[in-house]
Design a protein around this motif. Structure first.
Motif, PDB file in Angstrom:
ATOM      1  N   ALA A  40       0.838  -1.202   0.000  1.00  0.00           N
ATOM      2  CA  ALA A  40       0.000   0.000   0.000  1.00  0.00           C
ATOM      3  C   ALA A  40       0.879   1.260   0.000  1.00  0.00           C
ATOM      4  CB  ALA A  40      -0.931   0.011   1.209  1.00  0.00           C
ATOM      5  N   MET A  41       2.023   1.197   0.665  1.00  0.00           N
ATOM      6  CA  MET A  41       2.931   2.354   0.626  1.00  0.00           C
ATOM      7  C   MET A  41       3.486   2.553  -0.790  1.00  0.00           C
ATOM      8  SD  MET A  41       2.769   3.835   3.477  1.00  0.00           S
ATOM      9  CE  MET A  41       4.020   5.072   3.243  1.00  0.00           C
ATOM     10  N   ASP A  42       3.685   1.468  -1.513  1.00  0.00           N
ATOM     11  CA  ASP A  42       4.095   1.579  -2.930  1.00  0.00           C
ATOM     12  C   ASP A  42       3.006   2.321  -3.709  1.00  0.00           C
ATOM     13  OD1 ASP A  42       5.422   1.174  -5.379  1.00  0.00           O
ATOM     14  OD2 ASP A  42       4.575  -0.838  -5.649  1.00  0.00           O
ATOM     15  N   ALA A  43       1.764   1.897  -3.499  1.00  0.00           N
ATOM     16  CA  ALA A  43       0.649   2.527  -4.227  1.00  0.00           C
ATOM     17  C   ALA A  43       0.514   4.005  -3.849  1.00  0.00           C
ATOM     18  CB  ALA A  43      -0.648   1.779  -3.940  1.00  0.00           C
ATOM     19  N   MET A  99      15.264   6.100  -5.747  1.00  0.00           N
ATOM     20  CA  MET A  99      15.989   5.592  -4.579  1.00  0.00           C
ATOM     21  C   MET A  99      15.513   4.191  -4.209  1.00  0.00           C
ATOM     22  SD  MET A  99      16.466   9.083  -2.299  1.00  0.00           S
ATOM     23  CE  MET A  99      14.742   9.543  -2.201  1.00  0.00           C
ATOM     24  N   ALA A 100      14.208   3.943  -4.362  1.00  0.00           N
ATOM     25  CA  ALA A 100      13.667   2.618  -4.041  1.00  0.00           C
ATOM     26  C   ALA A 100      14.225   1.552  -4.990  1.00  0.00           C
ATOM     27  CB  ALA A 100      12.143   2.632  -4.108  1.00  0.00           C
ATOM     28  N   VAL A 113       8.598  -1.711   0.707  1.00  0.00           N
ATOM     29  CA  VAL A 113       9.342  -1.282   1.891  1.00  0.00           C
ATOM     30  C   VAL A 113      10.312  -0.155   1.512  1.00  0.00           C
ATOM     31  CG1 VAL A 113      11.030  -2.021   3.636  1.00  0.00           C
ATOM     32  CG2 VAL A 113       9.170  -3.568   2.953  1.00  0.00           C
ATOM     33  N   ALA A 114      10.950  -0.306   0.372  1.00  0.00           N
ATOM     34  CA  ALA A 114      11.930   0.696  -0.068  1.00  0.00           C
ATOM     35  C   ALA A 114      11.248   2.048  -0.307  1.00  0.00           C
ATOM     36  CB  ALA A 114      12.624   0.210  -1.340  1.00  0.00           C
ATOM     37  N   THR A 156       3.015  -3.289  11.935  1.00  0.00           N
ATOM     38  CA  THR A 156       3.358  -4.520  11.205  1.00  0.00           C
ATOM     39  C   THR A 156       4.828  -4.906  11.341  1.00  0.00           C
ATOM     40  OG1 THR A 156       3.869  -3.288   9.180  1.00  0.00           O
ATOM     41  CG2 THR A 156       1.603  -4.070   9.437  1.00  0.00           C
ATOM     42  N   GLY A 157       5.621  -3.996  11.861  1.00  0.00           N
ATOM     43  CA  GLY A 157       7.041  -4.301  12.024  1.00  0.00           C
ATOM     44  C   GLY A 157       7.872  -4.136  10.761  1.00  0.00           C
ATOM     45  N   ILE A 158       7.353  -3.426   9.748  1.00  0.00           N
ATOM     46  CA  ILE A 158       8.247  -3.198   8.608  1.00  0.00           C
ATOM     47  C   ILE A 158       9.232  -2.078   8.970  1.00  0.00           C
ATOM     48  CG2 ILE A 158       6.706  -4.129   6.818  1.00  0.00           C
ATOM     49  CD1 ILE A 158       6.124  -1.337   5.885  1.00  0.00           C
ATOM     50  N   PRO A 159      10.457  -2.180   8.448  1.00  0.00           N
ATOM     51  CA  PRO A 159      11.534  -1.302   8.912  1.00  0.00           C
ATOM     52  C   PRO A 159      11.273   0.188   8.687  1.00  0.00           C
ATOM     53  CG  PRO A 159      12.285  -2.766   7.140  1.00  0.00           C
ATOM     54  CD  PRO A 159      10.905  -3.153   7.448  1.00  0.00           C
TER      55      PRO A 159
END
Ligand SMILES: NC(=O)c1ccc[n+]([C@@H]2O[C@H](COP(=O)([O-])OP(=O)(O)OC[C@H]3O[C@@H](n4cnc5c(N)ncnc54)[C@H](O)[C@@H]3O)[C@@H](O)[C@H]2O)c1
Ligand SMILES: [Fe+2]
Lengths: 140, 392
Positions: B195-198, B268-269, B282-283, B341-344
């Protein structure tokens, strides 16, 4: 058509690129990219190749080859010669031209497009070059 | 004034209630009599909805002639060629992709080499395809890439450690199927990351150089929907409606960026993916606010604008204050997603080492996405952004 025939295209664009290859600022950046770009024009037909992968026999920063060649380009672009002329006058929005297929580009395009900021000074240089040759308004 | 714009979105999109894949025969009917090659990955091939799709295919008179089930994350040229060989040997004349961006992009690339011959590397570029492609039906299973409606495919080339970008209107899938059920099996981490990608697609598409009023609509709708639904979608239960909306939003964001492309966050991703194997979503999540902050010097008005239109903030008198508030609201949304969710939240947490920074900068600087970014970045600008996210 801006250029009446292929001879005129080579005479204008070819001579221009052959002058440009001695430009310190632009030349160095192009040389560092080691890129080989080929443009194939139509109306009138012509092929220009810029090879920055090795030395230029004339002592420029890269080699300019006019006409057909065996060198395999990394990035290959086709367009009408009129578009090329407008491009070197700084009048073409490249991103739009690509999406309209006025320019068709094959290969790792980002590598070539990355040089865009570096070649910006060439636009005014081209206008001056045309003026010197009495072609200030070649579209007339 | 805008130089030029166009709006073109040829993919037929169908959606509906969970379980749509099992009732898809009417939409598959136009492909009756064809031999399908299915591309998927080891996780998705075992899912119950995958079986439902097979039932619909049979009902529509489509024979499944081959299934390739081993697409890895961030697929590469060798996988594409292996799928091509399998599908060619089985005389497939349509392709079906069930999976996230990795699977969908693989299917797009397979479609090129099956119809044009030769090696995938020959087809890097923009709008160079000449032949009609095979029908491509896509079932996106993440809520991220939007690849089900884009004309883009990105495939790694392990040989020269570069990513090949393939861009052509013909790559747009024929049919995109949005079945909410596929999102229910997503672990919360994947929901958050994709969802962060979107969201990044929507925001970058909106502020990019090539934005237009037609793309803007989709970007605003997508950003608004993600803002409104992300937290609920990450809850352990009661997430069905919210995940459904994230699925719509990711497709809408795909339509948006298919027109104006992405920008510095993606540059950058992509570098983080290539150099440090960080998953794409995540990136983007790691670099999103840095990229917005960098661009706010040039396009505070556009950032403020989408912030208001997508409901992140209320308009203030001062545009740059509105832009800053928008960035803060995006950062808060991201923090919620990461913490639940614990993603970095830092590059170090994601496994990046300081000594990888020079290579990351080099890769980001040569990324095509930068060309569409509204503010030109130097190597040093990019280094500073990576450094600020390195260790929190
Ligand atoms: N073509 C485009 O327009 C575009 C845009 C953005 C990104 N991409 C590319 O997409 C790729 C990333 O795609 P992605 O983020 O969708 O992830 P992905 O396809 O790499 O999948 C990530 C993981 O999620 C699992 N998974 C997927 N759906 C699932 C489900 N419903 N339930 C359980 N597990 C599931 C997969 O098995 C895999 O292990 C990158 O290669 C990126 O470059 C393409
Ligand atoms: Fe993306």
């Amino acid at each position: 058509m801006i250029f009446r025939n292929s001879d005129e295209l080579y005479d204008i664009l070819g001579t221009f690129f052959n002058q440009l290859k001695f430009d310190e600022e632009m030349g160095k950046q192009i040389r560092n990219s080691k890129i080989i770009v080929q443009w194939e024009y139509s109306d009138p037909p012509g092929i220009v190749t810029i090879d920055a992968s090795g030395d230029d026999p004339d002592g420029g920063f890269y080699q300019v080859i006019l006409g057909p060649t065996d060198i395999k380009p990394e990035v290959y672009m086709t367009m009408k010669a009129d578009i090329a002329h407008e491009f070197w006058l700084g009048k073409v929005n490249l991103l739009a031209a690509l999406s309209r297929r006025q320019i068709v580009a094959k290969g790792p395009i980002p590598k070539a497009l990355k040089l865009l900021p570096a070649i910006k000074p060439a636009y005014s240089r081209y206008a001056e070059f045309l003026a010197e040759r009495g072609r200030a308004d070649p579209s007339v | 004034m805008i130089d030029f714009f166009q709006f073109y979105s040829p993919t037929r999109i169908v959606g509906g209630k969970p379980g749509l894949l099992g009732q898809l025969a009417p939409e598959l009917a136009p492909f009756a009599g064809l031999r399908a090659g299915i591309v998927t990955d080891p996780v998705l091939g075992t899912m119950i909805y995958f079986r439902s799709l097979e039932t619909s295919l049979a009902e529509a008179g489509i024979e499944v002639a081959a299934v390739y089930q081993d697409v890895p994350q961030d697929s590469d040229v060798d996988v594409v060629h292996a799928v091509r060989d399998l599908f060619a040997a089985n005389r497939c004349d349509m392709i079906i992709a069930v999976g996230g961006g990795s699977v969908i992009d693989t299917a797009k690339a397979v479609n090129i080499v099956m119809t044009h011959g030769g090696e995938l590397r020959d087809y890097q570029g923009a709008h160079i395809l000449t032949e009609t492609l095979l029908p491509l039906v896509v079932v996106p299973t993440t809520v991220g890439t939007g690849s089900e409606v884009t004309m883009v495919a990105v495939i790694a080339d392990s040989q020269d450690k570069r990513k090949l970008t393939l861009l052509d209107h013909r790559l747009s899938p024929t049919l995109a199927v949005l079945d909410p059920q596929v999102t229910f099996s997503l672990p919360p981490k994947l929901v958050a990351a994709t969802a962060m990608d979107a969201l990044t697609h929507a925001l970058e598409a909106y502020i990019d150089l090539e934005h237009s009023p037609f793309g803007d609509l989709w970007a605003v709708a997508a950003a608004d929907m993600i803002r409104d639904n992300l937290a609920t979608a990450l809850q352990p239960e009661g997430f069905a409606e919210a995940r459904t909306r994230l699925q719509w939003a990711s497709t809408m964001a795909g339509i948006a960026f298919n027109h104006s492309m992405v920008g510095i966050v993606h540059a950058m991703a992509h570098a983080l993916g290539a150099v440090a194997k960080i998953p794409h979503g995540v990136a983007n999540s790691l670099m999103l606010t840095e990229g917005l902050q960098f661009n706010s010097e040039e396009v505070a008005d556009r950032i403020a604008d989408i912030g208001v239109r997508a409901g992140f903030v209320k308009a203030m008198v001062d545009t740059s204050a509105t832009a800053q508030a928008t960035i803060a609201a995006v950062a808060a949304l991201r923090a919620t997603a990461c913490r639940s969710t614990g993603i970095p939240e830092t590059l170090v947490q994601a496994g990046v080492r300081r000594d990888q920074l020079p290579l990351l900068v080099e890769r980001a600087c040569e990324d095509g996405s930068l060309l569409y970014n509204p503010r030109q970045a130097t190597d040093d600008d990019i280094l500073q952004m990576f450094e600020r996210v390195l260790d929190g």
